[in-house]
Write a protein that holds these residues in place. Structure first.
Motif, short mmCIF file in Angstrom:
data_model
loop_
_atom_site.label_atom_id
_atom_site.label_comp_id
_atom_site.label_asym_id
_atom_site.label_seq_id
_atom_site.Cartn_x
_atom_site.Cartn_y
_atom_site.Cartn_z
N LEU A 75 -0.41 10.28 -2.96
CA LEU A 75 -1.24 11.38 -2.46
C LEU A 75 -2.69 11.10 -2.82
O LEU A 75 -3.01 10.77 -3.97
CB LEU A 75 -0.79 12.72 -3.08
N ILE A 76 -3.57 11.22 -1.83
CA ILE A 76 -4.99 10.93 -2.04
C ILE A 76 -5.81 12.15 -1.64
O ILE A 76 -5.61 12.74 -0.57
CB ILE A 76 -5.45 9.72 -1.20
N GLY A 119 -13.73 10.75 3.57
CA GLY A 119 -12.35 10.96 3.97
C GLY A 119 -12.00 10.23 5.24
O GLY A 119 -10.92 9.63 5.36
N SER A 120 -12.92 10.26 6.21
CA SER A 120 -12.66 9.57 7.48
C SER A 120 -12.61 8.05 7.28
O SER A 120 -11.80 7.37 7.91
CB SER A 120 -13.75 9.93 8.49
N ILE A 121 -13.45 7.55 6.41
CA ILE A 121 -13.44 6.11 6.12
C ILE A 121 -12.13 5.71 5.46
O ILE A 121 -11.52 4.69 5.82
CB ILE A 121 -14.64 5.73 5.23
N LEU A 155 -6.99 2.95 5.59
CA LEU A 155 -5.54 2.96 5.38
C LEU A 155 -4.82 2.46 6.61
O LEU A 155 -3.86 1.66 6.52
CB LEU A 155 -5.07 4.37 5.03
N ALA A 156 -5.27 2.89 7.79
CA ALA A 156 -4.64 2.44 9.03
C ALA A 156 -4.87 0.95 9.26
O ALA A 156 -3.95 0.22 9.65
CB ALA A 156 -5.19 3.25 10.21
N GLU A 157 -6.08 0.50 8.99
CA GLU A 157 -6.40 -0.92 9.18
C GLU A 157 -5.56 -1.82 8.28
O GLU A 157 -5.14 -2.91 8.68
CB GLU A 157 -7.89 -1.16 8.89
N GLU A 158 -5.33 -1.36 7.05
CA GLU A 158 -4.59 -2.17 6.07
C GLU A 158 -3.08 -1.91 6.11
O GLU A 158 -2.34 -2.45 5.29
CB GLU A 158 -5.13 -1.90 4.66
N ASN A 159 -2.65 -1.06 7.03
CA ASN A 159 -1.23 -0.73 7.17
C ASN A 159 -0.68 -0.16 5.87
O ASN A 159 0.43 -0.49 5.42
CB ASN A 159 -0.41 -1.95 7.60
N LEU A 160 -1.46 0.73 5.27
CA LEU A 160 -1.06 1.40 4.04
C LEU A 160 -0.79 2.87 4.36
O LEU A 160 -1.41 3.44 5.26
CB LEU A 160 -2.16 1.29 2.98
N SER A 161 0.10 3.46 3.60
CA SER A 161 0.50 4.83 3.92
C SER A 161 0.48 5.72 2.68
O SER A 161 1.03 5.38 1.64
CB SER A 161 1.90 4.84 4.53
N ALA A 162 -0.18 6.86 2.83
CA ALA A 162 -0.18 7.91 1.82
C ALA A 162 -0.72 9.16 2.47
O ALA A 162 -1.46 9.09 3.47
CB ALA A 162 -1.04 7.52 0.61
N ARG A 212 -9.44 -3.46 -0.25
CA ARG A 212 -7.99 -3.24 -0.14
C ARG A 212 -7.34 -2.94 -1.50
O ARG A 212 -6.47 -2.07 -1.60
CB ARG A 212 -7.33 -4.48 0.50
N ASP A 213 -7.79 -3.64 -2.54
CA ASP A 213 -7.18 -3.45 -3.85
C ASP A 213 -7.33 -2.00 -4.32
O ASP A 213 -6.39 -1.43 -4.90
CB ASP A 213 -7.81 -4.39 -4.87
N THR A 214 -8.49 -1.42 -4.07
CA THR A 214 -8.72 -0.03 -4.46
C THR A 214 -7.79 0.89 -3.68
O THR A 214 -7.20 1.83 -4.23
CB THR A 214 -10.18 0.36 -4.20
N LEU A 215 -7.65 0.61 -2.39
CA LEU A 215 -6.77 1.43 -1.56
C LEU A 215 -5.32 1.35 -2.03
O LEU A 215 -4.60 2.36 -2.06
CB LEU A 215 -6.87 0.99 -0.10
N ILE A 216 -4.88 0.16 -2.41
CA ILE A 216 -3.50 0.00 -2.88
C ILE A 216 -3.28 0.81 -4.16
O ILE A 216 -2.24 1.48 -4.32
CB ILE A 216 -3.18 -1.49 -3.12
#
Length: 633
Positions: free
Chosen positions: A563-564, A577-579, A584-591, A552-556
């Motif tokens: 933009l990713i 990319g699919s992972i 992002l969806a699992e962690e409720n993160l948006s970009a 999660r920390d990396t995703l944040i």
């Protein structure tokens, strides 16, 4: 106990066993009673003969029994119960019941079962692995592989036969239940074959017996104690043996009796009908939460990782892997845990020649027989042996998908090191370009995946891996790659770097966007990012060595730039990319996520040309990023 006393005991057990087989399959409403009844005399006699201990089922020098035709689970579970491994009433009442360990095909989680099977044709390969482990570990025991006659049509069996002859696995005995029937009818009509001649042509000795004659079975098993050749026992049997209306009827291969037929069969066997009792037991069954089986089967070792090597000039990751495993073999020569490498005629390409030079007795050449090597290596890895199988990506993943899936189910400890993955295979063309290596490994619940960025990270992760339990796939390309450098020009993965599974590496810092890359394209991505920096566009570059474990920390950190970009020489629909999208969806993160990858099979050409054709060269990556940044603004 005299032979006559033993035979009397076996005859009594056989009646009980046949009653149990029929009752449990009728109770479950499914199963395979026919083959179970044709093989039960062989199994009962075998468990009276072999060296084993139900109170200590993991006895190091126990004889191993591998049942390749795992659908005869009613016979296997019953034979184990009658020999003290399980409670027979529990076996009967819980057969094929959700939450029970007594599944429809035999599972290694059942005490006394050495190998989970069901997909026919793999058992002899597992048996060969166990037989070879006896020699490597210097623990004498015999291995018996029970097989069906229909499964002799499978090609993997011939691979295992040849391997056993080459390596003189004289402690290996195969027993074929020759009832001459399979689902679609007579085996000679479904697919003609000369089973005996096939085995003899590969160098095996074959003995034919009556598979229901206890004296013949015992006498033949006596020959297996100290033989100097691999032996196949062709046991002539009768489908549905013991109940006249079932005998020689192919339909009972996979059809349970109805309750009226069960009553008739039990009457013939002279056994009381306890079906109603078992129905009550089944209704009252409550699953018991089991401890994680992967911990039970985990490899325990203290292998040394040695001192890391530092690469300062471009080279290929496969050479770094070859150098590391050779060094590890040298420093662990006297370790109690053996290190083994298996190969499929690709030693010069996968760089394992140096390992063989250091420990020639721990290198096993399996020829162009990937199916056998995958299962054999998996079986070896369950015997306290740190086992590495090195191959090309398409052969070690795509070609043996089912074999690796069964390794996963069997909780093996296999390390699969695959070179020639991605478009980097180049001129060999689309048949050899493994562009689905992430997507495939995602499907196996117990496998880990590591994709090193450069030779230095390759060296560190192989050393990190040397004492780890569990299944790992390590993938890399074919070509020489650049050494990943820090901003100051020194190696990023220097001598102070320690590999940590799941940890992503921030190679460059920036705030305009985040580039997440895995695999061989890292060199082009890094060049693109550094070039854009010179133009005043600062990007965050993250290398993802473990795409199945992005935290999660990396995703944040990635999301914070808004933009990713995901970059990979992999099928764009199932890779990094699919992972990232899923996570992002699992962690409720948006970009916003831009996936750059492979949208179709490649062609034949240099690695650079192929990357350019799909937009994975440095210039294409740079221009795509610039365009998306314009769109973003």
């Amino acid at each position: 106990m005299t032979d006559s006393e033993l035979i009397s005991r076996l005859q009594e057990q056989a009646i009980i066993a046949r009653s149990a087989i029929l009752t449990m399959t009728t109770l479950a409403g499914s199963g395979h009673p026919g083959g179970s009844m044709s093989s039960i005399d062989l199994l009962l006699t075998l468990y009276q003969f072999i060296h084993h201990n139900p109170q200590n089922p993991d006895l190091p020098d126990r004889d191993r029994v591998v049942v390749s035709n795992g659908h005869i689970s009613p016979a296997v579970y019953t034979a184990l119960a009658l020999n003290g491994y399980h409670n027979l009433d529990e076996v009967i009442s819980q057969f094929r019941l959700s939450g029970s360990i007594y599944e429809g095909h035999i599972e290694r989680d059942v005490k006394g079962v050495e190998w989970s099977t069901g997909n026919l044709g793999q058992g002899l390969s597992a048996g060969a692995g166990f037989a070879l482990a006896s020699r490597i570990n210097n623990i004498p025991y015999n291995v018996y592989v029970l097989m069906g006659d229909g499964e002799q049509q499978k090609g993997q069996i011939s691979e295992a036969r040849r391997f056993a002859i080459k390596y003189q696995l004289n402690n290996l005995t195969a027993i074929v239940d020759y009832n001459e029937l399979q689902i679609s009818g007579n085996i000679h009509s479904v697919m003609p074959q000369n089973i005996k001649a096939n085995w003899e042509s590969d160098g095996w000795k074959v003995i034919e017996i009556d598979g229901h004659n206890y004296q013949e079975i015992l006498s033949t098993l006596q020959m297996t104690r100290d033989k100097d050749y691999p032996l196949m026992i062709l046991a002539h049997t009768v489908m549905g043996k013991g109940v006249p209306f079932m005998e020689n009827q192919a339909k009972y291969h996979g059809a349970a009796l109805n309750e009226a037929q069960l009553e008739e069969a039990l009457h013939y066997l002279g056994q009381s009908n306890r079906l109603e009792d078992y129905k009550m037991m089944r209704a009252e069954f409550k699953p018991v939460k089991q401890k994680p089986t992967k911990d039970k089967y985990a490899l325990q070792c203290n292998l040394k990782s040695g001192n890391p090597m530092l690469y300062e000039k471009p080279t290929d990751n496969r050479s770094a892997w070859g150098n590391a495993i050779a060094d590890l073999a040298e420093i662990n020569k006297n370790n109690s845990t053996p290190i083994v490498v298996t190969d499929c005629d690709l030693q010069s390409s996968v760089k394992t020649a140096a390992f063989e030079k250091v420990t020639p007795d721990r290198f096993f050449q399996g020829g162009i027989m990937e199916h056998n090597t995958a299962v054999l290596s998996g079986a070896l890895s369950t015997c306290g042996i740190q086992t590495f199988w090195s191959d090309f990506g398409v052969f070690g993943l795509d070609e043996v998908y089912n074999q690796q899936r069964l390794n996963d189910i069997n909780h093996t400890n296999l390390k699969v090191v695959l070179t020639h993955t991605g478009l980097d295979v180049g001129e060999d063309g689309k048949t050899h370009q493994c562009i689905d290596y992430i997507g495939i490994v995602r499907n196996w619940y117990g496998f880990h995946l590591i994709i090193p960025a450069d030779p230095n990270q390759t060296d560190r992760l192989i050393r990190w891996l040397i004492d780890k339990p569990g299944n790992y796939v390590v993938t890399m390309g074919r070509s020489a790659v650049l050494i990943i450098l820090k901003d100051d020009g020194t190696p990023f993965y220097d001598l102070n770097y320690a590999f940590d599974y799941g940890k992503c590496d921030i190679l460059r810092k920036g705030d305009k966007a985040t580039v997440m890359v895995t695999g061989t394209p890292i060199g082009n991505a890094l060049k693109a990012v550094d070039t854009l920096k010179e133009e005043g566009i600062n990007l965050q570059l993250i290398y993802v060595s473990c795409p199945l474990a992005i935290n999660r920390d990396t995703l944040i950190q990635a999301v914070n730039t808004g933009l990713i970009f995901s970059i990979e020489d992999h099928n764009i629909h199932s890779g990094l990319g699919s992972i990232i999208a899923d996570r992002l969806a699992e962690e409720n993160l948006s970009a916003r996520l831009i996936k750059i990858g492979v949208k179709n099979y490649g062609s034949s050409g240099t690695s650079n040309d192929l990357y350019k054709a799909v937009g994975l060269d440095a210039e294409s990556i740079k221009e795509r990023i610039k365009q998306e940044l314009i769109n973003k603004d």
